[in-house]
Design a protein around this motif. Structure first.
Motif, mmCIF file in Angstrom:
data_model
loop_
_atom_site.group_PDB
_atom_site.id
_atom_site.type_symbol
_atom_site.label_atom_id
_atom_site.label_comp_id
_atom_site.label_asym_id
_atom_site.label_seq_id
_atom_site.Cartn_x
_atom_site.Cartn_y
_atom_site.Cartn_z
ATOM 1 N N ILE A 3 -10.573 67.107 -38.310
ATOM 2 C CA ILE A 3 -9.632 65.921 -38.238
ATOM 3 C C ILE A 3 -10.722 64.496 -38.973
ATOM 4 N N PHE A 4 -10.180 63.923 -39.871
ATOM 5 C CA PHE A 4 -10.964 62.818 -40.531
ATOM 6 C C PHE A 4 -9.846 61.757 -40.990
ATOM 7 N N GLY A 5 -10.606 60.405 -41.363
ATOM 8 C CA GLY A 5 -9.497 59.535 -41.824
ATOM 9 C C GLY A 5 -10.368 58.324 -41.763
ATOM 10 N N SER A 6 -9.886 57.153 -41.814
ATOM 11 C CA SER A 6 -10.486 55.881 -41.617
ATOM 12 C C SER A 6 -9.652 55.080 -40.763
ATOM 13 N N ARG A 7 -10.746 54.067 -40.296
ATOM 14 C CA ARG A 7 -10.081 53.070 -39.503
ATOM 15 C C ARG A 7 -10.668 51.485 -39.802
ATOM 16 N N GLY A 8 -9.757 50.731 -39.704
ATOM 17 C CA GLY A 8 -10.084 49.103 -40.044
ATOM 18 C C GLY A 8 -10.781 48.463 -38.912
ATOM 19 N N TYR A 9 -11.700 47.336 -38.963
ATOM 20 C CA TYR A 9 -12.304 46.672 -38.145
ATOM 21 C C TYR A 9 -12.237 45.280 -38.555
ATOM 22 N N VAL A 10 -11.865 44.137 -37.913
ATOM 23 C CA VAL A 10 -11.850 42.818 -38.176
ATOM 24 C C VAL A 10 -13.021 42.290 -37.391
ATOM 25 N N TYR A 11 -13.932 41.653 -37.772
ATOM 26 C CA TYR A 11 -14.831 40.676 -37.335
ATOM 27 C C TYR A 11 -14.809 39.270 -37.706
ATOM 28 N N GLN A 12 -14.686 38.227 -36.686
ATOM 29 C CA GLN A 12 -14.734 36.997 -36.859
ATOM 30 C C GLN A 12 -16.173 36.356 -36.892
ATOM 31 N N LEU A 13 -16.652 35.940 -37.753
ATOM 32 C CA LEU A 13 -17.922 35.322 -38.201
ATOM 33 C C LEU A 13 -18.074 34.022 -37.810
ATOM 34 N N ALA A 14 -17.331 33.014 -38.238
ATOM 35 C CA ALA A 14 -17.429 31.875 -38.019
ATOM 36 C C ALA A 14 -15.935 30.894 -38.052
ATOM 37 N N ILE A 15 -15.993 29.843 -37.306
ATOM 38 C CA ILE A 15 -15.002 28.781 -37.651
ATOM 39 C C ILE A 15 -15.331 27.456 -38.120
ATOM 40 N N LEU A 16 -14.957 27.380 -39.334
ATOM 41 C CA LEU A 16 -15.356 26.228 -40.084
ATOM 42 C C LEU A 16 -14.319 25.160 -40.288
ATOM 43 N N THR A 17 -14.572 23.791 -40.472
ATOM 44 C CA THR A 17 -13.554 22.642 -40.890
ATOM 45 C C THR A 17 -13.801 22.724 -42.546
ATOM 46 N N LEU A 18 -12.769 23.132 -43.106
ATOM 47 C CA LEU A 18 -12.606 23.111 -44.371
ATOM 48 C C LEU A 18 -11.198 22.510 -44.975
ATOM 49 N N VAL A 19 -11.167 21.912 -46.243
ATOM 50 C CA VAL A 19 -9.987 21.543 -46.904
ATOM 51 C C VAL A 19 -9.153 22.780 -47.574
ATOM 52 N N CYS A 20 -8.229 22.954 -46.955
ATOM 53 C CA CYS A 20 -7.417 24.244 -47.558
ATOM 54 C C CYS A 20 -6.820 24.065 -48.679
ATOM 55 N N GLY A 21 -7.104 25.136 -49.821
ATOM 56 C CA GLY A 21 -6.602 24.952 -51.057
ATOM 57 C C GLY A 21 -5.230 25.212 -51.382
ATOM 58 N N HIS A 22 -4.367 25.681 -50.320
ATOM 59 C CA HIS A 22 -3.099 25.867 -50.411
ATOM 60 C C HIS A 22 -2.286 24.617 -49.760
ATOM 61 N N CYS A 23 -2.478 24.149 -48.593
ATOM 62 C CA CYS A 23 -1.767 23.188 -48.001
ATOM 63 C C CYS A 23 -2.423 21.831 -48.122
ATOM 64 N N GLY A 24 -3.902 21.689 -48.547
ATOM 65 C CA GLY A 24 -4.412 20.543 -48.836
ATOM 66 C C GLY A 24 -4.949 19.708 -47.597
ATOM 67 N N ASN A 25 -4.775 20.534 -46.439
ATOM 68 C CA ASN A 25 -5.090 19.661 -45.215
ATOM 69 C C ASN A 25 -6.456 20.244 -44.668
ATOM 70 N N PRO A 26 -7.335 19.053 -44.135
ATOM 71 C CA PRO A 26 -8.592 19.636 -43.557
ATOM 72 C C PRO A 26 -8.214 20.008 -42.118
ATOM 73 N N SER A 27 -8.552 21.442 -42.142
ATOM 74 C CA SER A 27 -8.351 22.144 -40.858
ATOM 75 C C SER A 27 -9.187 23.273 -40.535
ATOM 76 N N ALA A 28 -9.389 23.970 -39.432
ATOM 77 C CA ALA A 28 -10.166 25.060 -39.097
ATOM 78 C C ALA A 28 -9.918 26.054 -39.788
ATOM 79 N N HIS A 29 -11.008 26.857 -40.348
ATOM 80 C CA HIS A 29 -10.746 28.186 -41.127
ATOM 81 C C HIS A 29 -11.631 28.992 -40.499
ATOM 82 N N THR A 30 -10.924 30.308 -40.248
ATOM 83 C CA THR A 30 -11.531 31.361 -39.591
ATOM 84 C C THR A 30 -12.297 32.201 -40.836
#
Length: 101
Positions: A3-30
């Motif tokens: 039995i073999f396969g794959s599994r995904g993992y998500v790691y949160q490295l940091a939280i930064l305050t940046l200006v979003c390129g989509h909505c233009g708001n200065p907000s927290a980004h993970t």
């Protein structure tokens, strides 16, 4: 039977305050790291895919970034943390007395 396969993992490295390129708001980004590992008998053995992305906490837009960009953002977040500029901590202006509890 093997039995073999794959599994995904998500790691949160940091939280930064940046200006979003989509909505233009200065907000927290993970800053997140997505790792996919090969598994054998449900035991993760080694990673075969690593991706990095930032996600705006205001609009939810996620943007893929390179490993080098992720390292720069993580260093920036570590520098801000060392200077006490993280979310929720008051900023002291020059000549201003620190807040006493």
């Amino acid at each position: 039977m093997i039995i073999f396969g794959s599994r995904g993992y998500v790691y949160q490295l940091a939280i930064l305050t940046l200006v979003c390129g989509h909505c233009g708001n200065p907000s927290a980004h993970t800053l997140r790291k997505y790792v996919t590992k090969f598994t054998l008998f449900f035991v993760p053995l080694f990673p075969f895919s690593t991706k990095f992305a930032t996600q705006c906490t205001f609009c939810g837009m996620e943007q893929r970034i390179t490993k080098e960009q992720a390292e720069q953002l993580q260093a920036q977040a570590a520098g801000a943390h060392a200077q006490g500029q993280m979310y929720g901590q008051p900023q002291q202006q020059p000549g201003q007395q620190p807040y006493q509890h």
